[in-house]
Design an enzyme around this catalytic site. Sequence first.
Site, mmCIF file in Angstrom:
data_model
loop_
_atom_site.group_PDB
_atom_site.id
_atom_site.type_symbol
_atom_site.label_atom_id
_atom_site.label_comp_id
_atom_site.label_asym_id
_atom_site.label_seq_id
_atom_site.Cartn_x
_atom_site.Cartn_y
_atom_site.Cartn_z
ATOM 1 N N SER A 13 34.586 65.784 -7.896
ATOM 2 C CA SER A 13 34.754 65.772 -6.451
ATOM 3 C C SER A 13 33.364 65.882 -5.831
ATOM 4 O O SER A 13 32.398 66.245 -6.508
ATOM 5 C CB SER A 13 35.676 66.902 -5.987
ATOM 6 O OG SER A 13 35.253 68.152 -6.490
ATOM 7 N N GLU A 15 30.859 66.857 -2.259
ATOM 8 C CA GLU A 15 30.750 67.549 -0.979
ATOM 9 C C GLU A 15 29.679 66.894 -0.113
ATOM 10 O O GLU A 15 28.586 66.551 -0.586
ATOM 11 C CB GLU A 15 30.377 69.016 -1.191
ATOM 12 C CG GLU A 15 30.263 69.792 0.122
ATOM 13 C CD GLU A 15 30.028 71.263 -0.089
ATOM 14 O OE1 GLU A 15 30.940 71.921 -0.625
ATOM 15 O OE2 GLU A 15 28.931 71.744 0.267
ATOM 16 N N TYR A 47 31.244 73.004 7.055
ATOM 17 C CA TYR A 47 31.595 73.531 8.367
ATOM 18 C C TYR A 47 30.523 74.555 8.715
ATOM 19 O O TYR A 47 30.244 75.449 7.915
ATOM 20 C CB TYR A 47 32.944 74.226 8.178
ATOM 21 C CG TYR A 47 33.814 74.513 9.361
ATOM 22 C CD1 TYR A 47 34.415 73.484 10.076
ATOM 23 C CD2 TYR A 47 34.113 75.822 9.701
ATOM 24 C CE1 TYR A 47 35.294 73.761 11.114
ATOM 25 C CE2 TYR A 47 34.988 76.105 10.729
ATOM 26 C CZ TYR A 47 35.579 75.076 11.445
ATOM 27 O OH TYR A 47 36.448 75.356 12.464
ATOM 28 N N HIS A 74 36.088 71.942 5.141
ATOM 29 C CA HIS A 74 35.860 73.375 5.026
ATOM 30 C C HIS A 74 36.417 74.005 6.298
ATOM 31 O O HIS A 74 36.277 73.459 7.388
ATOM 32 C CB HIS A 74 34.362 73.669 4.920
ATOM 33 C CG HIS A 74 33.789 73.375 3.578
ATOM 34 N ND1 HIS A 74 32.726 74.078 3.062
ATOM 35 C CD2 HIS A 74 34.114 72.452 2.640
ATOM 36 C CE1 HIS A 74 32.427 73.604 1.854
ATOM 37 N NE2 HIS A 74 33.252 72.614 1.584
ATOM 38 N N ARG A 104 35.674 82.452 4.367
ATOM 39 C CA ARG A 104 35.437 83.431 5.423
ATOM 40 C C ARG A 104 34.455 82.870 6.437
ATOM 41 O O ARG A 104 34.654 82.918 7.631
ATOM 42 C CB ARG A 104 34.893 84.741 4.841
ATOM 43 C CG ARG A 104 34.809 85.858 5.897
ATOM 44 C CD ARG A 104 33.919 86.995 5.458
ATOM 45 N NE ARG A 104 32.514 86.591 5.465
ATOM 46 C CZ ARG A 104 31.508 87.420 5.236
ATOM 47 N NH1 ARG A 104 31.752 88.684 4.965
ATOM 48 N NH2 ARG A 104 30.267 86.994 5.249
ATOM 49 N N ASP A 106 30.341 82.374 8.009
ATOM 50 C CA ASP A 106 29.296 83.253 8.544
ATOM 51 C C ASP A 106 29.385 83.275 10.066
ATOM 52 O O ASP A 106 29.618 82.242 10.697
ATOM 53 C CB ASP A 106 27.908 82.750 8.136
ATOM 54 C CG ASP A 106 27.733 82.726 6.625
ATOM 55 O OD1 ASP A 106 28.095 83.728 5.988
ATOM 56 O OD2 ASP A 106 27.249 81.705 6.106
ATOM 57 N N GLN A 173 30.035 78.512 -6.137
ATOM 58 C CA GLN A 173 28.670 78.349 -5.668
ATOM 59 C C GLN A 173 27.888 77.664 -6.790
ATOM 60 O O GLN A 173 28.215 77.825 -7.972
ATOM 61 C CB GLN A 173 28.092 79.738 -5.386
ATOM 62 C CG GLN A 173 26.615 79.812 -5.113
ATOM 63 C CD GLN A 173 26.253 79.134 -3.824
ATOM 64 O OE1 GLN A 173 26.065 77.922 -3.810
ATOM 65 N NE2 GLN A 173 26.159 79.875 -2.741
ATOM 66 N N GLN A 209 13.070 73.085 -1.184
ATOM 67 C CA GLN A 209 14.361 73.252 -0.523
ATOM 68 C C GLN A 209 15.328 74.015 -1.432
ATOM 69 O O GLN A 209 16.028 74.928 -0.995
ATOM 70 C CB GLN A 209 14.932 71.884 -0.152
ATOM 71 C CG GLN A 209 16.255 71.928 0.589
ATOM 72 C CD GLN A 209 16.829 70.535 0.794
ATOM 73 O OE1 GLN A 209 17.099 69.808 -0.173
ATOM 74 N NE2 GLN A 209 16.993 70.138 2.045
ATOM 75 N N PHE A 213 17.074 77.572 -0.558
ATOM 76 C CA PHE A 213 18.533 77.708 -0.557
ATOM 77 C C PHE A 213 18.973 78.804 -1.528
ATOM 78 O O PHE A 213 19.824 79.632 -1.214
ATOM 79 C CB PHE A 213 19.199 76.395 -0.999
ATOM 80 C CG PHE A 213 19.295 75.340 0.064
ATOM 81 C CD1 PHE A 213 18.842 75.551 1.353
ATOM 82 C CD2 PHE A 213 19.862 74.111 -0.243
ATOM 83 C CE1 PHE A 213 18.937 74.562 2.326
ATOM 84 C CE2 PHE A 213 19.964 73.117 0.718
ATOM 85 C CZ PHE A 213 19.504 73.342 2.006
ATOM 86 N N HIS A 263 32.277 69.695 -9.236
ATOM 87 C CA HIS A 263 32.191 69.470 -7.791
ATOM 88 C C HIS A 263 30.710 69.326 -7.450
ATOM 89 O O HIS A 263 29.946 70.290 -7.584
ATOM 90 C CB HIS A 263 32.809 70.665 -7.056
ATOM 91 C CG HIS A 263 32.891 70.512 -5.577
ATOM 92 N ND1 HIS A 263 33.743 69.630 -4.956
ATOM 93 C CD2 HIS A 263 32.221 71.153 -4.561
ATOM 94 C CE1 HIS A 263 33.616 69.732 -3.635
ATOM 95 N NE2 HIS A 263 32.696 70.644 -3.375
#
Length: 282
Positions: A13, A15, A47, A74, A104, A106, A173, A209, A213, A263
Amino acid sequence: MTATTPKGAWPISLEFFPPKTPEGADKLTAVRQQLYALKPEYCSVTYGAGGSTQDGTIQTVRAILGEGIDAAPHFSCIGASKASVREQLAQFKADGIKRIVALRGDLPSGYGGFGEFRYASELVAFIREDSGDHFHIEVAAYPEMHPQARNPEADLKAFVTKVRAGADVALTQYFFNADAYFRFVDDVAKAGVSIPVVPGIMPIINASQLIRFSDACGAEIPRWVRSRLEGFGDDKASIQAFGLDVVSALCERLREGGAPGVHFYTMNQAGPVKALCERLGL
């Protein structure tokens, strides 16, 4: 490196994040068309904090569905009311959305309160209460521990609560340590829950980067990998060639160890994921 399982046998999948400009939207459309050749099971769309990219997320999901590929927005609950979540779920149904990545999320900076949801498990439970089995629900997992968790035991307990609230699949993650993933899967099984835990994989595209991250989200870059990346300086070709070796070896180990799929965090680029899948025989 040769593939150790039949070609195409490992579900994937993808993202994406919602583009901010018309030019970005055109670029992402082209990227998706290239990556659809990999036959992804579905694509997820991120999102922003407090739902700050909500419109772009839904527009991108609608575009993917219109291209004949399953898509999952998301959906974060922090700062939301039950009424607003119920309204959004009704809109998802109207748009033909059948998958949700429930998070949840942020709080955006300067935001005052949590709203009616404090945890992703509460969102999952509310979706099930409101919509039954209409939605296939993905939730997040953290093989190296959520950066805000008190300890690994508390993090595992929070994950199990999310699963028992009604989650179907977990997406991790990104990580670079396969042992952390396998230990997490073992711990989840010992805790008595059995949903698939799909590893999230980040191609190595840009060293600075990635390091930024990773420091922010608690994903550990092995010291030898970080040292090599820093040693390449601005040599993008060497960074990406080394990254392809590291990440494809990680994926091979995960596949051999029984991970149920993969993913990819595409960063809205086609080349790195295509190169990984080619190396893996997908």
